[in-house]
Scaffold this motif. Structure first.
Motif, PDB file in Angstrom:
ATOM      1  N   TYR A 105       0.852  -1.197   0.000  1.00 12.12           N
ATOM      2  CA  TYR A 105       0.000   0.000   0.000  1.00 12.12           C
ATOM      3  C   TYR A 105       0.880   1.237   0.000  1.00 12.12           C
ATOM      4  N   PRO A 106       0.352   2.352  -0.507  1.00 11.89           N
ATOM      5  CA  PRO A 106       1.140   3.579  -0.511  1.00 11.89           C
ATOM      6  C   PRO A 106       1.031   4.279   0.841  1.00 11.89           C
ATOM      7  N   ALA A 107       2.063   4.988   1.224  1.00 16.08           N
ATOM      8  CA  ALA A 107       2.023   5.729   2.487  1.00 16.08           C
ATOM      9  C   ALA A 107       0.891   6.754   2.433  1.00 16.08           C
ATOM     10  N   ARG A 108       0.718   7.358   1.286  1.00 13.50           N
ATOM     11  CA  ARG A 108      -0.427   8.265   1.090  1.00 13.50           C
ATOM     12  C   ARG A 108      -1.140   7.824  -0.176  1.00 13.50           C
ATOM     13  N   PHE A 109      -2.478   7.787  -0.098  1.00  9.61           N
ATOM     14  CA  PHE A 109      -3.223   7.361  -1.274  1.00  9.61           C
ATOM     15  C   PHE A 109      -3.253   8.461  -2.314  1.00  9.61           C
ATOM     16  N   ARG A 110      -3.376   8.071  -3.573  1.00 12.10           N
ATOM     17  CA  ARG A 110      -3.536   9.041  -4.639  1.00 12.10           C
ATOM     18  C   ARG A 110      -4.926   9.653  -4.550  1.00 12.10           C
ATOM     19  N   SER A 111      -5.161  10.682  -5.393  1.00  9.72           N
ATOM     20  CA  SER A 111      -6.380  11.459  -5.201  1.00  9.72           C
ATOM     21  C   SER A 111      -7.630  10.757  -5.717  1.00  9.72           C
ATOM     22  N   ASN A 112      -7.481   9.851  -6.705  1.00  7.59           N
ATOM     23  CA  ASN A 112      -8.697   9.306  -7.307  1.00  7.59           C
ATOM     24  C   ASN A 112      -9.127   7.960  -6.740  1.00  7.59           C
ATOM     25  N   GLU A 113      -8.211   7.202  -6.156  1.00  5.73           N
ATOM     26  CA  GLU A 113      -8.611   5.927  -5.587  1.00  5.73           C
ATOM     27  C   GLU A 113      -7.642   5.497  -4.502  1.00  5.73           C
ATOM     28  N   ARG A 114      -8.129   4.536  -3.697  1.00  6.98           N
ATOM     29  CA  ARG A 114      -7.278   3.991  -2.644  1.00  6.98           C
ATOM     30  C   ARG A 114      -6.996   2.538  -3.026  1.00  6.98           C
ATOM     31  N   ARG A 115      -5.807   2.273  -3.518  1.00  3.54           N
ATOM     32  CA  ARG A 115      -5.527   0.950  -4.064  1.00  3.54           C
ATOM     33  C   ARG A 115      -4.475   0.231  -3.236  1.00  3.54           C
ATOM     34  N   VAL A 116      -4.790  -1.011  -2.856  1.00  4.96           N
ATOM     35  CA  VAL A 116      -3.816  -1.830  -2.138  1.00  4.96           C
ATOM     36  C   VAL A 116      -3.737  -3.197  -2.802  1.00  4.96           C
ATOM     37  N   LYS A 117      -2.629  -3.913  -2.556  1.00  9.10           N
ATOM     38  CA  LYS A 117      -2.484  -5.249  -3.134  1.00  9.10           C
ATOM     39  C   LYS A 117      -2.370  -6.260  -2.013  1.00  9.10           C
ATOM     40  N   LEU A 118      -3.121  -7.370  -2.140  1.00  8.61           N
ATOM     41  CA  LEU A 118      -3.100  -8.373  -1.079  1.00  8.61           C
ATOM     42  C   LEU A 118      -2.649  -9.731  -1.592  1.00  8.61           C
ATOM     43  N   GLU A 119      -1.808 -10.354  -0.773  1.00 11.24           N
ATOM     44  CA  GLU A 119      -1.414 -11.736  -1.039  1.00 11.24           C
ATOM     45  C   GLU A 119      -1.623 -12.455   0.297  1.00 11.24           C
ATOM     46  N   GLY A 120      -2.657 -13.292   0.367  1.00  9.14           N
ATOM     47  CA  GLY A 120      -2.935 -13.972   1.623  1.00  9.14           C
ATOM     48  C   GLY A 120      -4.303 -13.601   2.175  1.00  9.14           C
ATOM     49  N   GLU A 121      -4.403 -13.499   3.484  1.00  7.37           N
ATOM     50  CA  GLU A 121      -5.687 -13.260   4.115  1.00  7.37           C
ATOM     51  C   GLU A 121      -5.690 -11.949   4.885  1.00  7.37           C
ATOM     52  N   ALA A 122      -6.795 -11.221   4.787  1.00  7.72           N
ATOM     53  CA  ALA A 122      -6.890  -9.983   5.552  1.00  7.72           C
ATOM     54  C   ALA A 122      -8.344  -9.630   5.796  1.00  7.72           C
ATOM     55  N   PHE A 123      -8.573  -8.865   6.835  1.00  7.72           N
ATOM     56  CA  PHE A 123      -9.896  -8.323   7.110  1.00  7.72           C
ATOM     57  C   PHE A 123      -9.785  -6.814   7.039  1.00  7.72           C
ATOM     58  N   PHE A 124     -10.657  -6.187   6.228  1.00 12.13           N
ATOM     59  CA  PHE A 124     -10.581  -4.741   6.020  1.00 12.13           C
ATOM     60  C   PHE A 124     -11.760  -4.032   6.667  1.00 12.13           C
ATOM     61  N   GLU A 125     -11.492  -2.926   7.344  1.00 15.82           N
ATOM     62  CA  GLU A 125     -12.563  -2.029   7.774  1.00 15.82           C
ATOM     63  C   GLU A 125     -12.302  -0.705   7.074  1.00 15.82           C
ATOM     64  N   VAL A 126     -13.054  -0.482   6.007  1.00 19.62           N
ATOM     65  CA  VAL A 126     -12.736   0.641   5.123  1.00 19.62           C
ATOM     66  C   VAL A 126     -13.580   1.864   5.480  1.00 19.62           C
ATOM     67  N   THR A 127     -12.947   3.001   5.612  1.00 15.28           N
ATOM     68  CA  THR A 127     -13.698   4.229   5.888  1.00 15.28           C
ATOM     69  C   THR A 127     -14.416   4.669   4.620  1.00 15.28           C
TER      70      THR A 127
END
Lengths: 182, 334
Positions: free
Chosen positions: B152-174
């Motif tokens: 993930y980027p330290a700061r998201f770009r202005s148009n989207e919040r993009r992350v890459k996952l390999e494995g398992e995760a639980f997200f609580e997205v604002t």
């Protein structure tokens, strides 16, 4: 004996934040080379403090709680990212160094001294040092960016640290005092 | 002359290490030097101290930004919940408050955006032997399971919040309708507005699975192959057929590694120990196959491993033997 303390409220949290956030971040970034991770860790510690505010008594030296919590999280972080790190070099061996005490500076004085030292580095040397230390760029990346060889970066970094060490000779214990003084 | 050269080489390496540029072999070499040579050890810590000290010169920590993030994770969420439960429908004053809040936020954002441009570089976050939790730049919270990686980027770009996952995760997205949150896996994307959900990129037969806890998400394999999912639904991506399908949530313990809440309903012991193992990061094996006939119905709420094991042992008269890699479960069975 019943205690009369108030659990931590919003204002108290902000007060702690104002007082310690920067020093905690510095403290953490001493351990970690990744300043963002250091900030993340400090923020987590404040959030955690809030979540456990019922259990933590304000009179139980919150400052030392904060520094200890940050330190522990830094150590965990180092352990979890040990790819190119050595736990021994980052953490363990440190305890073997004795601490001497001397007169102390204020934080502002210290900051002044440090900035001055950086300004006094030869130009090329400073440029490379700032990229490595504060932009967290790898030698290879700096070399590519400045179109020089990685060996040159290595030599300049060594030179920078040699100069800084000389400048900081009488200073290092201060960090210790700023971080641990309670 | 020789010692001098040696010294310089040592200093070069020490600085290189601190700057995070040393190779694994060099790290090892440095460790050996520092461990075995008193003089080198002093020199190393002298260098390290200067390296640490200099961090104080840059008060670059973004205090207000950090305070916003902390506030949004602590009392602000709480007071928001309070307002919601007290006045579920009336909204006039709340809207005003939010307008003011939004205006203030915009102002702050304007001031701090100056600092942002530096932060787009991507970070790789690896949770190795223990699950970890982090808050991203947008105050979204991610729980990353063991042996998983999030980029993930330290700061998201202005148009989207993009992350890459390999494995398992639980997200609580604002929530941020202007800036969709996108989880990229090796095969599909998951598009989100504001919600909490679970992703596993290495499910059975290598499928990617998504389970939505609140809100809505969309699984996107391509323009044509999409699957909207809402609360309580589970979606599976079949890599071989390039197909998305909705499926039942069969495993109530899919995020027990995060919550440490284990739910068993007439579950066989084999499954029980798989779930316990996954939750606490331990491997189990059953000594006798007759143990598989034992069936457990129980709920464990945030118990320690020892507590859980004690209760299960009590129920079926089990014994545990610890070997180097695993815990061997034995008993008469059912």
């Amino acid at each position: 004996m019943t205690s009369t303390y108030q659990p931590l409220d919003e204002a108290a949290l902000q007060k702690l934040f104002d007082a310690y956030y920067s020093s905690l971040c510095r403290f953490a970034s001493g351990y970690l080379s990744d300043a963002d991770a250091a900030e993340d860790i400090v923020q987590q510690v404040f959030i955690n403090l809030w979540n456990h505010r019922e259990e933590i008594q304000p009179d139980k030296q919150i400052k030392s709680y904060l520094f200890t919590a940050v330190k522990n999280r830094c150590l965990n972080h180092i352990r979890d990212h040990k790819k190119y790190r050595s736990y021994y070099l980052d953490v363990e061996a440190e305890l073997e160094i004795p601490v001497e005490e001397k007169d102390t500076f204020t934080e502002a004085e210290l900051e002044n001294r440090l900035n001055l030292a950086l300004d006094n580095l030869p130009e090329k040397c400073r440029e490379i040092f700032l990229l490595c230390r504060f932009e967290e760029m790898k030698y290879k990346e700096v070399a590519d960016k400045l179109n020089i060889s990685p060996k040159t970066v290595e030599a300049q970094m060594s030179k920078a640290l040699k100069i800084l060490r000389e400048e900081f000779k009488d200073l290092w214990f201060v960090v210790f005092l700023l971080f641990f003084w309670q | 002359m020789n010692t001098h050269g040696n010294h310089t080489q040592f200093e070069d390496l020490a600085v290189k290490y601190l700057a995070g540029s040393a190779t694994p072999e060099e790290v090892e070499q440095l460790e050996v030097w520092v461990k075995n040579d008193e003089e080198k050890r002093r020199l190393f810590f002298d260098i390290k101290r200067s390296w640490m000290l200099v961090s104080s010169s840059r008060n670059a920590f973004q205090k207000s930004h950090a305070w916003e993030k902390i506030a949004s994770q602590t009392f602000q969420t709480e007071s928001k919940d309070k307002v919601r439960t007290l006045q579920p429908k009336s909204s006039g004053s709340i809207i005003t408050i939010w307008r003011v809040a939004a205006a203030i936020l915009l102002l702050i954002t304007g001031i701090y955006s100056v600092y942002y441009f530096a932060g787009f570089r991507e970070k790789e976050w690896v949770a190795m032997d223990q699950h970890q939790e982090r808050i991203l730049d947008d105050a979204s919270r991610v729980h990353l399971h063991r042996n998983s990686t999030l980029t993930y980027p330290a700061r998201f770009r202005s148009n989207e919040r993009r992350v890459k996952l390999e494995g398992e995760a639980f997200f609580e997205v604002t929530e941020d309708a202007q800036k969709p949150f996108v989880v990229e896996t090796s095969n599909i994307e998951i598009h989100v507005l504001g919600t909490s959900f679970y992703v596993n990129t290495r499910g059975e037969a290598d499928e990617t699975e998504v389970i939505v806890q609140t809100g809505k998400v969309a699984m996107v394999a391509s323009d044509k192959v999409q699957l909207p999912l809402s609360e309580g639904q589970r979606g599976i991506y079949d890599h071989d057929r390039n197909e998305l399908a909705e499926a039942r949530v069969e495993n109530p313990n899919f995020i027990s590694w995060k919550t440490r809440i284990l739910v068993f309903e007439d579950s066989g012991l084999k499954e029980v120990f798989e779930v316990i193992g996954d939750t606490y990061g331990v491997n189990f094996s059953l000594a006798e196959s007759s143990l598989e006939n034992c069936r457990l119905t129980a709920i464990f709420n945030d118990k320690t491993l020892a507590e859980v094991l004690a209760i299960v042992a009590e129920t079926f008269s089990l014994r545990y033997t610890r070997t180097q890699e695993e815990i061997l479960v034995s008993g008469e069975g059912c």
